[in-house]
Write a protein that holds these residues in place. Structure first.
Motif, PDB file in Angstrom:
ATOM      1  N   ARG A   9       0.850  -1.199   0.000  1.00 40.80           N
ATOM      2  CA  ARG A   9       0.000   0.000   0.000  1.00 40.80           C
ATOM      3  C   ARG A   9       0.879   1.239   0.000  1.00 40.80           C
ATOM      4  O   ARG A   9       1.390   1.677   1.031  1.00 40.80           O
ATOM      5  CB  ARG A   9      -0.900  -0.022   1.230  1.00 40.80           C
ATOM      6  CG  ARG A   9      -1.812   1.182   1.347  1.00 40.80           C
ATOM      7  CD  ARG A   9      -2.901   1.235   0.296  1.00 40.80           C
ATOM      8  NE  ARG A   9      -3.881   0.176   0.482  1.00 40.80           N
ATOM      9  CZ  ARG A   9      -4.774  -0.169  -0.466  1.00 40.80           C
ATOM     10  NH1 ARG A   9      -4.815   0.471  -1.625  1.00 40.80           N
ATOM     11  NH2 ARG A   9      -5.622  -1.158  -0.241  1.00 40.80           N
TER      12      ARG A   9
ATOM     13  N   PHE B  68      -7.399  -3.570 -14.700  1.00 41.89           N
ATOM     14  CA  PHE B  68      -7.481  -2.482 -13.737  1.00 41.89           C
ATOM     15  C   PHE B  68      -8.698  -2.730 -12.846  1.00 41.89           C
ATOM     16  O   PHE B  68      -9.784  -3.018 -13.363  1.00 41.89           O
ATOM     17  CB  PHE B  68      -7.623  -1.144 -14.475  1.00 41.89           C
ATOM     18  CG  PHE B  68      -7.702   0.027 -13.553  1.00 41.89           C
ATOM     19  CD1 PHE B  68      -6.558   0.493 -12.910  1.00 41.89           C
ATOM     20  CD2 PHE B  68      -8.912   0.660 -13.303  1.00 41.89           C
ATOM     21  CE1 PHE B  68      -6.620   1.564 -12.035  1.00 41.89           C
ATOM     22  CE2 PHE B  68      -8.986   1.728 -12.430  1.00 41.89           C
ATOM     23  CZ  PHE B  68      -7.834   2.182 -11.805  1.00 41.89           C
TER      24      PHE B  68
ATOM     25  N   HIS C  96      -6.776  -5.308  -9.694  1.00 42.33           N
ATOM     26  CA  HIS C  96      -5.692  -4.618 -10.420  1.00 42.33           C
ATOM     27  C   HIS C  96      -4.699  -5.575 -11.101  1.00 42.33           C
ATOM     28  O   HIS C  96      -3.595  -5.169 -11.463  1.00 42.33           O
ATOM     29  CB  HIS C  96      -4.909  -3.657  -9.525  1.00 42.33           C
ATOM     30  CG  HIS C  96      -5.657  -2.407  -9.153  1.00 42.33           C
ATOM     31  ND1 HIS C  96      -6.481  -1.725 -10.016  1.00 42.33           N
ATOM     32  CD2 HIS C  96      -5.683  -1.689  -7.988  1.00 42.33           C
ATOM     33  CE1 HIS C  96      -6.983  -0.650  -9.406  1.00 42.33           C
ATOM     34  NE2 HIS C  96      -6.520  -0.610  -8.177  1.00 42.33           N
TER      35      HIS C  96
ATOM     36  N   ARG D  56       1.279  -6.840  -9.792  1.00 39.95           N
ATOM     37  CA  ARG D  56       1.758  -6.205  -8.554  1.00 39.95           C
ATOM     38  C   ARG D  56       1.989  -7.217  -7.436  1.00 39.95           C
ATOM     39  O   ARG D  56       2.529  -6.860  -6.393  1.00 39.95           O
ATOM     40  CB  ARG D  56       0.826  -5.079  -8.104  1.00 39.95           C
ATOM     41  CG  ARG D  56      -0.537  -5.510  -7.634  1.00 39.95           C
ATOM     42  CD  ARG D  56      -1.348  -4.319  -7.125  1.00 39.95           C
ATOM     43  NE  ARG D  56      -2.696  -4.729  -6.739  1.00 39.95           N
ATOM     44  CZ  ARG D  56      -3.527  -3.994  -6.021  1.00 39.95           C
ATOM     45  NH1 ARG D  56      -3.171  -2.788  -5.617  1.00 39.95           N
ATOM     46  NH2 ARG D  56      -4.737  -4.431  -5.717  1.00 39.95           N
TER      47      ARG D  56
ATOM     48  N   HIS E  65       0.102   3.146 -10.721  1.00 34.75           N
ATOM     49  CA  HIS E  65      -0.853   3.597  -9.689  1.00 34.75           C
ATOM     50  C   HIS E  65      -0.116   4.402  -8.618  1.00 34.75           C
ATOM     51  O   HIS E  65      -0.037   3.999  -7.448  1.00 34.75           O
ATOM     52  CB  HIS E  65      -1.469   2.325  -9.101  1.00 34.75           C
ATOM     53  CG  HIS E  65      -2.639   2.493  -8.186  1.00 34.75           C
ATOM     54  ND1 HIS E  65      -2.632   3.343  -7.115  1.00 34.75           N
ATOM     55  CD2 HIS E  65      -3.848   1.892  -8.185  1.00 34.75           C
ATOM     56  CE1 HIS E  65      -3.802   3.248  -6.487  1.00 34.75           C
ATOM     57  NE2 HIS E  65      -4.553   2.371  -7.115  1.00 34.75           N
TER      58      HIS E  65
ATOM     59  N   LYS F  91     -16.257   7.065 -10.291  1.00 34.68           N
ATOM     60  CA  LYS F  91     -16.498   5.698  -9.805  1.00 34.68           C
ATOM     61  C   LYS F  91     -17.210   5.692  -8.449  1.00 34.68           C
ATOM     62  O   LYS F  91     -17.684   4.652  -8.005  1.00 34.68           O
ATOM     63  CB  LYS F  91     -15.172   4.928  -9.697  1.00 34.68           C
ATOM     64  CG  LYS F  91     -14.609   4.563 -11.069  1.00 34.68           C
ATOM     65  CD  LYS F  91     -13.254   3.886 -10.979  1.00 34.68           C
ATOM     66  CE  LYS F  91     -13.302   2.538 -10.325  1.00 34.68           C
ATOM     67  NZ  LYS F  91     -11.936   1.919 -10.257  1.00 34.68           N
TER      68      LYS F  91
ATOM     69  N   ASP G 104     -12.700   9.136  -6.769  1.00 30.44           N
ATOM     70  CA  ASP G 104     -12.221   7.956  -7.514  1.00 30.44           C
ATOM     71  C   ASP G 104     -12.699   8.155  -8.958  1.00 30.44           C
ATOM     72  O   ASP G 104     -13.852   7.876  -9.275  1.00 30.44           O
ATOM     73  CB  ASP G 104     -12.813   6.684  -6.883  1.00 30.44           C
ATOM     74  CG  ASP G 104     -12.172   5.416  -7.428  1.00 30.44           C
ATOM     75  OD1 ASP G 104     -11.332   5.505  -8.339  1.00 30.44           O
ATOM     76  OD2 ASP G 104     -12.547   4.324  -6.939  1.00 30.44           O
TER      77      ASP G 104
ATOM     78  N   TRP H  70      -7.387   9.409  -7.271  1.00 28.06           N
ATOM     79  CA  TRP H  70      -8.012   8.640  -6.175  1.00 28.06           C
ATOM     80  C   TRP H  70      -7.560   9.136  -4.817  1.00 28.06           C
ATOM     81  O   TRP H  70      -6.374   9.313  -4.570  1.00 28.06           O
ATOM     82  CB  TRP H  70      -7.654   7.146  -6.307  1.00 28.06           C
ATOM     83  CG  TRP H  70      -8.288   6.268  -5.267  1.00 28.06           C
ATOM     84  CD1 TRP H  70      -9.627   6.116  -5.039  1.00 28.06           C
ATOM     85  CD2 TRP H  70      -7.625   5.432  -4.296  1.00 28.06           C
ATOM     86  NE1 TRP H  70      -9.830   5.224  -4.008  1.00 28.06           N
ATOM     87  CE2 TRP H  70      -8.622   4.790  -3.532  1.00 28.06           C
ATOM     88  CE3 TRP H  70      -6.294   5.158  -4.011  1.00 28.06           C
ATOM     89  CZ2 TRP H  70      -8.333   3.903  -2.498  1.00 28.06           C
ATOM     90  CZ3 TRP H  70      -5.994   4.265  -2.976  1.00 28.06           C
ATOM     91  CH2 TRP H  70      -7.012   3.647  -2.238  1.00 28.06           C
TER      92      TRP H  70
ATOM     93  N   LYS I 165     -13.772   5.012   3.501  1.00 26.78           N
ATOM     94  CA  LYS I 165     -13.095   3.957   2.758  1.00 26.78           C
ATOM     95  C   LYS I 165     -11.733   3.628   3.384  1.00 26.78           C
ATOM     96  O   LYS I 165     -11.336   2.462   3.433  1.00 26.78           O
ATOM     97  CB  LYS I 165     -12.945   4.373   1.286  1.00 26.78           C
ATOM     98  CG  LYS I 165     -12.365   3.285   0.453  1.00 26.78           C
ATOM     99  CD  LYS I 165     -12.910   3.187  -0.938  1.00 26.78           C
ATOM    100  CE  LYS I 165     -12.333   1.921  -1.549  1.00 26.78           C
ATOM    101  NZ  LYS I 165     -12.520   1.833  -2.972  1.00 26.78           N
TER     102      LYS I 165
ATOM    103  N   GLU J 234      -2.709   8.431 -11.267  1.00 24.93           N
ATOM    104  CA  GLU J 234      -2.315   7.222 -11.999  1.00 24.93           C
ATOM    105  C   GLU J 234      -2.423   7.494 -13.496  1.00 24.93           C
ATOM    106  O   GLU J 234      -3.352   8.166 -13.937  1.00 24.93           O
ATOM    107  CB  GLU J 234      -3.257   6.071 -11.626  1.00 24.93           C
ATOM    108  CG  GLU J 234      -3.415   5.903 -10.117  1.00 24.93           C
ATOM    109  CD  GLU J 234      -4.602   5.032  -9.738  1.00 24.93           C
ATOM    110  OE1 GLU J 234      -4.896   4.071 -10.463  1.00 24.93           O
ATOM    111  OE2 GLU J 234      -5.247   5.326  -8.717  1.00 24.93           O
TER     112      GLU J 234
HETATM  113  C1  BG6 Z   1      -7.804   2.995  -7.644  1.00 26.77           C
HETATM  114  C2  BG6 Z   1      -9.198   2.601  -8.020  1.00 26.77           C
HETATM  115  O1  BG6 Z   1      -7.020   3.035  -8.776  1.00 26.77           O
HETATM  116  O2  BG6 Z   1      -7.270   2.024  -6.754  1.00 26.77           O
HETATM  117  C3  BG6 Z   1     -10.035   2.500  -6.742  1.00 26.77           C
HETATM  118  O3  BG6 Z   1      -9.753   3.537  -8.922  1.00 26.77           O
HETATM  119  C4  BG6 Z   1      -9.404   1.521  -5.773  1.00 26.77           C
HETATM  120  O4  BG6 Z   1     -11.361   2.110  -7.071  1.00 26.77           O
HETATM  121  C5  BG6 Z   1      -7.969   1.940  -5.528  1.00 26.77           C
HETATM  122  O5  BG6 Z   1     -10.136   1.523  -4.563  1.00 26.77           O
HETATM  123  C6  BG6 Z   1      -7.195   1.020  -4.591  1.00 26.77           C
HETATM  124  O6  BG6 Z   1      -7.249  -0.297  -5.026  1.00 26.77           O
HETATM  125  P1  BG6 Z   1      -6.586  -1.449  -4.184  1.00 26.77           P
HETATM  126  O7  BG6 Z   1      -6.935  -2.733  -4.883  1.00 26.77           O
HETATM  127  O8  BG6 Z   1      -5.116  -1.193  -4.182  1.00 26.77           O
HETATM  128  O9  BG6 Z   1      -7.186  -1.357  -2.801  1.00 26.77           O
END
Ligand code: BG6
Length: 275
Positions: free
Chosen positions: A51, A61, A73, A77, A146, A170, A189, A222, A228, A247
């Motif tokens: 993260r 994606f 995604h 990764r 991202h 989104k 988003d 985002w 969230k 991104e």
């Molecule tokens: C963004 C998406 O790119 O990534 C979001 O548009 C998503 O919808 C975010 O919540 C994080 O994704 P993840 O899978 O890393 O929690």
């Protein structure tokens, strides 16, 4: 399994940490200042995404165009990439990574492909992701770099470069058109139908982050905001004001189609300016 320590690359003033796992640029600092954001709650386990930094989204994606693909995604990764080169160019150090179907047997997007990723760490951070179709049939994929940017307070930044661009919101599911700079005042988003050529002005840290992309039809903006963030186990509840994802990629209607023998490159360049 816990991840191995990341590689440290760069120059005297520019330092990045990069994991072979995910070919993941985890941190980048210039003159001692972090430019990328990382969560203190990130997991460092195989099978899980990191993260922060720069996750690679490929070959889909989110949940993909069908809306039901896992892992989220794509698998790039959370795959182990092979380091194919490390070169010191004096003003930048460059890592080259490769991923091929051995890392993800039987997986989408097609029978034979190769993804090459170049990470150049110098006065700017330059990323180039090339997908090649080495099979006999065409395929398509989605892709995004991202990037999590570190900001002083996301509620105070202005994001220029997307005025007039249409986007999919989104959060609401509605199509919209951007008017003026983007500001972050709630969960955000958005998938913009415009490649990233964006300047993030950050009055708290007194700097501008300049994002330039090539080979990208989309920019995603985002920030998860309060609820969230609280719902994500690998994201601290109070960390959201310090980050902003800008991104660059190709997704949804802009997925990339590759004929046999074809290849496409997505580039992402990040620069820091004092303001
Ligand atoms: C963004 C998406 O790119 O990534 C979001 O548009 C998503 O919808 C975010 O919540 C994080 O994704 P993840 O899978 O890393 O929690």
């Amino acid at each position: 399994m816990t991840l191995d320590v990341p590689r440290e690359v760069g120059t005297e003033r520019s330092v990045a940490q990069v994991y072979d796992y995910g070919a993941h640029v985890w941190s980048w600092s210039l003159d001692g200042h972090d430019v990328l954001w990382t969560s203190v709650k990130s997991l460092f386990e195989t099978g899980k995404a990191l993260r922060g930094g720069v996750p690679i989204c490929w070959p889909w994606f989110g949940p993909g165009r069908s809306g039901d693909l896992t892992p989220a995604h794509g698998f790039a990764r959370i795959s182990e990439w092979a380091l194919a080169g490390r070169v010191d160019r004096g003003n930048a150090e460059v890592l080259t990574y490769v991923l091929d179907p051995e890392a993800a047997p039987g997986a989408l997007p097609g029978e034979d492909w190769r993804v090459t990723y170049e990470v150049s760490v110098g006065d700017e951070l330059e990323l180039a992701l090339t997908a090649e179709n080495r099979g006999a049939t065409s395929f398509s994929y989605e892709v995004a770099l991202h990037t999590y940017l570190a900001v002083g307070d996301v509620r105070q930044v202005a994001i220029a470069g997307l005025d007039g661009a249409s986007y999919l919101d989104k959060v609401t599911g509605q199509p919209e058109v951007q008017v003026g700079d983007v500001t972050i005042v709630a969960e955000t988003d958005r998938v913009y139908d415009r490649g990233a050529d964006v300047v993030v002005t950050d009055p708290v840290l007194g700097r501008r982050l300049r994002v330039a992309s090539e080979g990208a039809a989309n920019t995603v903006v985002w920030n998860p905001w309060v609820a969230k963030s609280a719902a994500m186990p690998d994201f601290g509840d109070d960390e959201w004001p310090g980050m902003l994802c800008i991104e660059a990629g190709n997704m949804l209607d802009h997925a990339v189609s590759l004929e046999p023998g074809g290849s496409e490159t997505l580039r992402y360049r990040l620069a820091v300016e004092a303001s």
